[in-house]
Design an enzyme around this catalytic site. Structure first.
Site, mmCIF file in Angstrom:
data_model
loop_
_atom_site.group_PDB
_atom_site.id
_atom_site.type_symbol
_atom_site.label_atom_id
_atom_site.label_comp_id
_atom_site.label_asym_id
_atom_site.label_seq_id
_atom_site.Cartn_x
_atom_site.Cartn_y
_atom_site.Cartn_z
ATOM 1 N N GLY A 1 0.825 -1.209 0.000
ATOM 2 C CA GLY A 1 0.000 0.000 0.000
ATOM 3 C C GLY A 1 0.857 1.256 0.000
ATOM 4 O O GLY A 1 0.496 2.256 -0.597
ATOM 5 N N ARG B 1 14.907 -3.036 19.032
ATOM 6 C CA ARG B 1 15.070 -4.482 18.900
ATOM 7 C C ARG B 1 14.435 -4.945 17.600
ATOM 8 O O ARG B 1 13.321 -4.532 17.259
ATOM 9 C CB ARG B 1 14.349 -5.146 20.078
ATOM 10 N N PRO C 1 14.676 -10.531 11.977
ATOM 11 C CA PRO C 1 15.678 -9.900 11.101
ATOM 12 C C PRO C 1 15.481 -10.223 9.615
ATOM 13 O O PRO C 1 15.887 -9.439 8.764
ATOM 14 C CB PRO C 1 17.002 -10.482 11.606
ATOM 15 N N LYS C 2 14.851 -11.356 9.334
ATOM 16 C CA LYS C 2 14.636 -11.724 7.931
ATOM 17 C C LYS C 2 13.598 -10.785 7.292
ATOM 18 O O LYS C 2 13.856 -10.162 6.270
ATOM 19 C CB LYS C 2 14.149 -13.169 7.883
ATOM 20 N N GLY D 1 10.051 -0.715 14.882
ATOM 21 C CA GLY D 1 9.422 -0.872 13.556
ATOM 22 C C GLY D 1 10.320 -0.382 12.441
ATOM 23 O O GLY D 1 11.127 0.535 12.623
ATOM 24 N N VAL D 2 10.206 -1.002 11.270
ATOM 25 C CA VAL D 2 11.177 -0.752 10.202
ATOM 26 C C VAL D 2 10.566 -0.465 8.825
ATOM 27 O O VAL D 2 11.289 -0.418 7.840
ATOM 28 C CB VAL D 2 12.142 -1.955 10.034
ATOM 29 N N GLU E 1 9.487 2.115 7.222
ATOM 30 C CA GLU E 1 9.724 3.349 6.477
ATOM 31 C C GLU E 1 11.152 3.877 6.524
ATOM 32 O O GLU E 1 11.631 4.477 5.564
ATOM 33 C CB GLU E 1 8.718 4.412 6.965
HETATM 34 MO MO1 MOS Z 1 2.819 4.662 5.992
HETATM 35 S S1 MOS Z 1 3.032 6.127 4.574
HETATM 36 O O1 MOS Z 1 2.301 5.551 7.345
HETATM 37 O O2 MOS Z 1 1.652 3.602 5.336
#
Ligand code: MOS
Length: 743
Positions: free
Chosen positions: A234, A626, A630-631, A700-701, A703
């Site tokens: 998305g 954390r 990792p994959k 979280g990763v 963005e």
């Molecule tokens: Mo992201 S642009 O907050 O889906």
């Protein structure tokens, strides 16, 4: 490697939904079929500004299979969402078919529903429309803006400090309109049962989507259910509902039949958002030895006529570096275009293109290594919020990246580095992205068939959310992954977070951990109170729940499995809920500055004789707390880097200045980075748990990997070619100015 259940946190774990995806059994929104389903095809405006004079549906209505043609004149009431309602965020302020004014090319003006998609498509083409067109404002540049400049972050005395500074730069950086191009098209399938509707949606936020649909359709929220089992990505374009969802639901209600609407790829370029063009004036000043003295970012972004969309380019500017005098201002420029929408790393990604480009230019001006300039201006605290950082390892990202990349071998002179008959350019940039935990609830249930289920009303945008749910349940209960059922993507589940802002992992895992612990406690209590249980009468404090069994701490064999206890107690299942405390309520989080960091090191290869530019190598080091899987996380970062190559060199939506139609509104003409454009990518995670993010410390990763790629590319391009490009994407035409003529 340790193989206790807890060690699955941080272990590269293959997707538990992989078999469904690769076997084609994963159901995406448009895959839902129902008996008697009809198909909808929108009719879109062919002018960018004006009013519909006549809309003639008579020919279309007589065509084979046509069931209904909806438009302003007959759709009935659709409502706007309540302004400022955080639980009902919409994409566009205007409801579908609200008036007969056309404000952008491609605006929906009618909806044809027929027995088959082909019939609907043919009839949509037969709807005759006449317009009273008025001149549209499609000017790409935003520098004619004379409206208000909203003040953002401010400290010290920028004007005075800038004026007196010995070294200063003043440049404008431009990013173009980019269109979200997830593989999966937006789609909606509406099925009514009396006055209740179930909508199978491409939604990055089923809970919010449900409230928006209830408000738009004017029905109780209890009567709406949104289902999104799988998403084919998305990039932000599916965060909030678009007008086609309600149009389609009304058609289904009127016909008393399920109706499916799949937005076409061409409509994806005009009706479901884009990253808006930004123009950022960056003024930056330093002492001769490289200490930042003043920094100002004045940005503008484009928006539609009715929507006040602010791209938020100033997000990372106020805290990334230490600088006493700073300011950020913004302005929104309205054009005859559809509404913009958040795209991966909104605000920070274009904003950091500006800031990090300015930092790189400043380093060149100072004749200083750009790595050194950044290390010299490292911020010890968040000088904007006046708070300590929860966990900041930006310096280490830069240092580790430099080492992995081999940065110390860089020779700064333009065109001075060669390999295999090509000129090399090396550039770097910093990256940052916000972190938060959002309030959410998860439920964990032990079933008498020996399985355990975990559920929360969030969705897997394709990033691995299903898998990390199961990892946490396994870590807590010891039950193997193949006995864990993950249920998400349904607004009837306990409220889960949006798949946005890279916030699902950091948010939902805490709720799952809490729910697992609570459910295990209930199971243990049940084991001590159930007639016939070998643990009847034991003290719960003397028991542990491991590997799906309830055990006495000192004993190891013959302990009952949870399912045995459930059978003895004649229970089908036992469940508990857990909640995540949002950042703004968590004492460990509310008084700290929470962000992820990263560093991007880019190598380009330049072949001047054929004007060929290629990004050949990227080293990216990410500090995102954390890392749970990792994959999956490395997939996210590598994918974001590829998207960054597109942002740097390829992506831009062009609009016909007469009609407002996207000229390259298809996947052949809209250039995106593909496998062939992908560099060698080296992803490293620093993996420091963030104490402000709850039990696992994950930020979280989704963005952060895109941030900093484009400015590192333009710096590398300058290093190779001597051409300074301040407007993305870098075009071959720009590089023809290069004086480096031979490799
Ligand atoms: Mo992201 S642009 O907050 O889906």
């Amino acid at each position: 490697m340790s193989t206790t259940p807890a060690s699955i946190i941080g272990r590269p774990t293959p997707r538990i939904d992989g078999p469904q995806k690769t076997s084609g059994t994963a159901q995406y929104a448009a895959d839902f079929h129902f008996e008697g389903i009809a198909h909808a095809m929108p009719v879109v405006a062919s002018v960018a500004s004006g009013r519909i004079r006549t809309l003639d549906t008579s020919a279309a209505e007589k065509m084979p299979g046509v069931l209904l043609v909806l438009h302003h004149g007959n759709i009935g009431p659709l409502y706007r969402t309540v302004p400022g309602d955080d639980n009902a965020t919409n994409s566009e302020v205007r409801a579908a078919f609200e008036d007969e004014v056309v404000r952008h090319w491609g605006q929906y003006i009618a909806l044809v529903v027929a027995e088959t998609l082909e019939q609907a498509t043919a009839a949509a083409a037969a709807v005759r429309v006449e317009y009273d067109a008025v001149p549209a404002n499609l000017r790409p540049g935003l520098d004619d803006y004379t409206g208000e400049r909203k003040k953002g972050s401010e400290r010290g005395d920028f004007a005075g400090a800038f004026q007196d500074a010995p070294v200063k730069l003043d440049h404008t950086y431009i990013t173009p309109i980019e269109t979200h191009n997830p593989i999966e098209l937006h789609a909606s399938v509406a099925v009514w049962d009396g006055d209740h509707v179930t909508m199978y949606e491409t939604s990055q936020g089923v809970v919010n989507h449900r409230v928006v649909m209830a408000q738009t359709l004017g029905i109780p929220v209890e009567n709406v259910r949104i289902v999104t089992r799988f998403l084919g990505s998305g990039f932000g374009g599916k965060l909030f509902p678009w007008p086609h969802c309600a149009m389609n639901a009304v058609a289904a209600r009127k016909l008393g039949r399920p109706v499916k609407l799949s937005v076409t790829r061409r409509m994806m370029f005009s009706n479901v958002g884009y990253r808006p063009r930004t123009e950022q004036r960056l003024r930056i000043a330093a002492s001769k030895d490289g200490k930042l003295l003043a920094l100002k970012q004045d940005y503008l972004n484009v928006s539609s006529i009715l929507d006040d969309y602010d791209e938020g380019c100033g997000e990372a500017t106020p805290y990334l570096y230490s600088v006493a005098n700073l300011g950020v201002t913004s302005g929104i420029v309205h054009r005859n275009l559809g509404a913009p929408m958040y795209m991966r790393g909104p605000g920070a990604v274009p904003g950091l293109y500006g800031l990090e480009s300015a930092m790189n230019e400043l380093a060149d001006e100072l004749k200083m290594d750009p790595l050194k300039l950044r290390l010299l201006n490292e911020a010890a605290t968040d000088e904007d919020k006046k708070m300590p950082f929860s966990s900041r390892h930006f310096r280490e990202c830069l240092e580790v990246g430099a080492k992995k990349f081999g940065w110390e071998q860089r020779t700064p002179a333009i065109g001075s580095m060669r390999r295999d008959g090509k000129i090399l350019g090396w550039g770097l940039a910093g990256a940052s992205w916000v972190a938060l935990t959002l309030p959410c609830t998860a439920k964990v249930k032990f079933h008498s068939n020996g399985r355990v289920s975990v559920r929360s009303g969030t969705q897997d945008i394709g990033t691995g959310t299903y898998t990390i749910f199961a990892q946490v349940v396994h870590a807590k209960t010891g039950i193997p992954l193949d006995r864990i059922d993950v249920i998400l993507g349904d607004s009837s589940l306990p409220e889960g977070p949006m798949s946005g802002g890279s916030m699902v992992t950091g948010s939902v895992l805490n709720a799952i951990a809490a729910a697992s612990t609570a459910a295990m406690k209930k199971m243990t209590t049940l084991a001590t109170s159930t007639e016939g249980s070998p643990l009847k009468g034991a003290k719960t404090d003397d028991l542990v729940f491991t590997e799906g069994r309830i055990r006495k701490k000192e004993q190891s064999a013959g302990d009952p499995e949870f399912a045995d206890i459930l059978h003895l107690a004649r229970l089908n299942g036992l469940s508990a809920e857990g909640k995540t405390q949002p950042t703004w309520e968590d004492p460990k989080a509310k008084n700290v500055s929470l962000h992820s960091y990263g560093a991007q090191f880019v190598e380009v290869e330049w072949e001047p004789d054929i004007a060929r530019l290629r990004v050949s190598r990227v080293v990216t080091v990410i500090d995102a707390g954390r890392i749970i899987n990792p994959k999956a996380a490395a997939n996210q970062i590598a994918g974001a880097v590829v998207m960054g190559v597109g942002m740097g060199l390829l992506e831009e939506t062009h609009y016909d200045q007469r009609s407002g139609q996207p000229i390259n509104g298809n996947m052949a003409d809209y250039l995106m980075a593909t496998c062939a454009d992908s560099p060698a990518i080296d992803v490293t995670f620093l993996d420091y748990p963030d104490p402000a993010m709850g039990e696992y410390g994950a930020r979280g990763v989704g963005e952060i990997g895109l941030a900093g790629v484009a400015p590192a590319i333009t710096a590398a391009v300058y290093h190779a070619t001597g051409v300074r490009v301040r407007e993305l994407p870098v075009r071959i035409e720009d590089l023809l100015e290069s004086k480096i003529l031979e490799a």
